[in-house]
Scaffold this motif. Structure first.
Motif, short mmCIF file in Angstrom:
data_model
loop_
_atom_site.label_atom_id
_atom_site.label_comp_id
_atom_site.label_asym_id
_atom_site.label_seq_id
_atom_site.Cartn_x
_atom_site.Cartn_y
_atom_site.Cartn_z
N LEU A 106 85.32 45.97 33.23
CA LEU A 106 85.27 47.43 33.19
C LEU A 106 84.56 47.97 34.42
CD1 LEU A 106 84.40 48.00 29.44
CD2 LEU A 106 86.57 48.51 30.59
N SER A 107 83.45 47.33 34.80
CA SER A 107 82.71 47.83 35.96
C SER A 107 83.52 47.66 37.22
CB SER A 107 81.38 47.09 36.10
OG SER A 107 81.60 45.73 36.42
N GLY A 108 84.32 46.58 37.28
CA GLY A 108 85.07 46.31 38.50
C GLY A 108 86.24 47.23 38.68
N CYS A 109 86.72 47.86 37.63
CA CYS A 109 87.92 48.66 37.76
C CYS A 109 87.66 50.15 37.64
CB CYS A 109 88.93 48.25 36.68
SG CYS A 109 89.43 46.52 36.78
N SER A 110 86.41 50.56 37.47
CA SER A 110 86.14 51.95 37.23
C SER A 110 85.96 52.72 38.53
CB SER A 110 84.88 52.07 36.39
OG SER A 110 83.77 51.61 37.12
N GLY A 111 85.90 54.02 38.41
CA GLY A 111 85.56 54.83 39.56
C GLY A 111 86.76 55.48 40.19
N ALA A 112 86.72 56.81 40.30
CA ALA A 112 87.81 57.51 40.95
C ALA A 112 87.78 57.22 42.44
CB ALA A 112 87.65 59.02 40.71
N ARG A 113 88.92 57.21 43.06
CA ARG A 113 88.99 56.92 44.48
C ARG A 113 88.44 58.12 45.25
NH1 ARG A 113 91.73 52.34 45.12
NH2 ARG A 113 92.03 52.57 47.34
N LYS B 187 71.89 29.12 31.39
CA LYS B 187 71.72 30.11 30.33
C LYS B 187 71.10 31.39 30.86
CE LYS B 187 71.15 26.48 26.86
NZ LYS B 187 70.21 25.74 25.98
N ASN B 188 70.42 31.30 31.98
CA ASN B 188 69.81 32.49 32.60
C ASN B 188 69.99 32.43 34.11
OD1 ASN B 188 68.34 34.87 32.86
ND2 ASN B 188 66.39 33.79 33.01
N PRO B 189 71.21 32.62 34.60
CA PRO B 189 71.47 32.47 36.03
C PRO B 189 70.72 33.51 36.86
CG PRO B 189 73.35 33.46 34.92
CD PRO B 189 72.40 33.01 33.84
N ALA B 190 70.35 33.11 38.07
CA ALA B 190 69.63 34.01 38.96
C ALA B 190 70.47 35.24 39.32
CB ALA B 190 69.23 33.26 40.23
N VAL B 191 71.76 35.05 39.37
CA VAL B 191 72.69 36.15 39.64
C VAL B 191 73.74 36.14 38.56
CG1 VAL B 191 74.39 37.06 41.25
CG2 VAL B 191 72.29 36.04 42.13
N LYS B 192 73.97 37.27 37.93
CA LYS B 192 74.92 37.35 36.82
C LYS B 192 76.21 38.03 37.28
CE LYS B 192 71.35 37.58 33.22
NZ LYS B 192 70.19 37.32 34.11
N LEU B 193 77.27 37.78 36.52
CA LEU B 193 78.55 38.40 36.85
C LEU B 193 78.44 39.92 36.84
CD1 LEU B 193 81.01 36.16 34.78
CD2 LEU B 193 80.44 35.98 37.20
N GLU B 194 77.65 40.45 35.89
CA GLU B 194 77.56 41.91 35.77
C GLU B 194 76.69 42.54 36.85
OE1 GLU B 194 76.43 39.73 33.63
OE2 GLU B 194 74.58 40.35 32.65
N ASP B 195 76.11 41.72 37.74
CA ASP B 195 75.33 42.27 38.86
C ASP B 195 76.23 42.75 39.99
OD1 ASP B 195 72.88 41.71 37.67
OD2 ASP B 195 72.79 39.69 38.51
N GLN B 196 77.52 42.47 39.90
CA GLN B 196 78.39 42.71 41.05
C GLN B 196 79.74 43.29 40.65
OE1 GLN B 196 79.18 38.70 42.76
NE2 GLN B 196 78.21 38.00 40.86
N ILE B 197 80.40 43.86 41.64
CA ILE B 197 81.75 44.39 41.48
C ILE B 197 82.67 43.55 42.35
CG2 ILE B 197 83.25 46.39 41.83
CD1 ILE B 197 80.70 48.12 41.48
N PHE B 198 83.64 42.91 41.73
CA PHE B 198 84.50 41.99 42.45
C PHE B 198 85.63 42.75 43.16
CE2 PHE B 198 82.43 39.45 39.20
CZ PHE B 198 81.93 38.40 39.98
N GLY B 199 85.67 42.59 44.48
CA GLY B 199 86.63 43.36 45.28
C GLY B 199 88.00 42.75 45.34
N LYS C 242 90.06 24.26 40.52
CA LYS C 242 90.53 24.55 41.88
C LYS C 242 89.58 25.54 42.54
CE LYS C 242 93.87 27.93 40.15
NZ LYS C 242 95.30 28.28 40.07
N TRP C 243 89.68 25.66 43.84
CA TRP C 243 88.71 26.41 44.64
C TRP C 243 89.31 27.74 45.11
CZ3 TRP C 243 88.76 28.22 49.67
CH2 TRP C 243 87.52 28.55 50.24
N TRP C 244 88.44 28.75 45.16
CA TRP C 244 88.85 30.04 45.74
C TRP C 244 87.63 30.71 46.37
CZ3 TRP C 244 85.69 33.50 43.56
CH2 TRP C 244 85.27 33.31 42.24
N THR C 245 87.89 31.71 47.19
CA THR C 245 86.80 32.53 47.70
C THR C 245 87.26 33.98 47.79
OG1 THR C 245 85.12 32.77 49.45
CG2 THR C 245 87.36 32.19 50.15
N GLY C 246 86.31 34.89 47.69
CA GLY C 246 86.63 36.32 47.72
C GLY C 246 85.40 37.13 48.09
N ILE C 247 85.47 38.42 47.78
CA ILE C 247 84.43 39.38 48.17
C ILE C 247 83.90 40.10 46.93
CG2 ILE C 247 84.05 41.60 49.34
CD1 ILE C 247 84.33 39.53 51.41
#
Length: 334
Positions: free
Chosen positions: A22-29, A115-127, A261-266
């Motif tokens: 939800l966080s990654g897809c929100s926001g008006a352009r 169980k308590n990662p230093a960086v969580k998925l919800e800390d970021q917006i996947f581009g 398998k491996w991938w990379t992104g922003i």
């Protein structure tokens, strides 16, 4: 079958991932016509020369020309990718001038393995996802095993003698090794990890005899294999790699169900202006359709694997659930 506790763990992660979606897809352009007005830091949380670093240098060169602004790749290795991710997502200003390179190790597998990662998925917006590649298994050039099946049989008999490299317990290589050992019936907990800063550090360790096995992408290991320093025993993809036509796939050697398998992104820190993220996403989509950029990826022996934000989040959610199963089964999750 997983117990109730494990099911609750995976269900919790999926709910968390839904919030990420939800966080990654929100926001008006919005408009960002003037962005960027100063140099941008593109943080690669691994050592220089590895797959993530090389892809991000290609991105920086392409978008730097596109926007007429300097984009500098800054390597911040350590902590399995968490140190660089913490810097980009939590310490730097959230203004679009610090952007994070992500891959499996500092996202899905970090979440699955801790169980308590230093960086969580919800800390970021996947581009967007940018590039991907098949996983490959490599040993020292003069290692005694003639093929992957013979090597697998040896590991099954002598798991305590298997050492393998990874950026951390929850790194990409760890999950590849664990999935393979599960498939051949070997005990993952009896093997030993040798910590590295990334593929450019890991592969020389195997070539020098400091570890038995390296599990990285074909592109990351191709040069060392061509130089005769290591020997690639198997490639984990549906078809043989065009770079290594004489190397059989894992499926050809009796292991058809291996899926890592491996991938990379922003990604961007939460709080980055929507208009800036939109500008990046539009530029990345255009970049992935440009033959000039595709040729740059080919030169570093990696493949285009573009996914827009929505598709990327879906992939991350699915991979997080799958990786959590592997982590729970093999004692990786701490």
């Amino acid at each position: 079958m997983f117990g109730k506790k494990k099911k609750r763990t995976i269900t919790g992660i999926l709910l968390l991932a839904a919030a990420v979606a939800l966080s990654g897809c929100s926001g008006a352009r919005q408009s960002a016509d003037n962005y960027p007005t100063k140099p941008i830091e593109l943080v690669a949380p691994y050592s220089a020369g590895g797959g993530v670093d090389l892809v991000m240098r290609a991105v920086a060169e392409y978008l730097g020309k596109e926007w007429g602004q300097t984009i500098t790749v800054v390597n911040k290795p350590g902590g399995g990718g968490a140190i660089g991710a913490q810097y980009a997502l939590k310490e730097a200003p959230k203004d679009g001038y610090t952007v994070l390179a992500v891959n499996n190790s500092n996202t899905t597998m970090l979440t699955a393995g801790s169980k308590n990662p230093a960086v969580k998925l919800e800390d970021q917006i996947f581009g967007a996802m940018i590039a991907g590649d098949a996983l490959a298994y490599a040993v020292k050039a003069d290692a005694p095993w003639k093929d992957f099946k013979e090597f697998s049989d040896w590991v099954k008999q002598h798991p305590e003698q298997l050492t393998w490299t990874s950026v951390g317990a929850a790194g990409f290589s760890s999950f590849g090794v664990a999935e393979w050992l599960n498939a051949i019936g070997a005990d993952f907990t009896k093997t030993r990890m040798v910590t590295s800063k990334g593929a450019s550090d890991s592969v020389p360790k195997v070539a020098g005899g400091h570890a038995v096995l390296a599990v990285h992408t074909v592109g990351e290991m191709y040069a060392m294999a061509e130089a005769g320093k290591i020997r690639i025993l198997a490639v984990q993809s549906p078809e043989r790699s065009p770079l290594l036509p004489n190397v059989p796939t894992t499926a050809e050697q009796g292991l058809p169900d291996l899926a890592v398998k491996w991938w990379t992104g922003i990604s961007f820190p939460k709080g980055t202006p929507d208009a800036v993220i939109n500008k990046w996403q539009d530029a990345l989509e255009k970049m992935e359709q440009d033959p000039v950029f595709i040729e740059q990826l080919r030169k570093i022996h990696l493949n285009p694997a573009y996914q827009n934000s929505e598709q990327f989040v879906k992939t991350i959610n699915e991979e997080t659930a799958r990786s959590t199963e592997i982590a729970e089964k093999n004692g990786i999750r701490k």
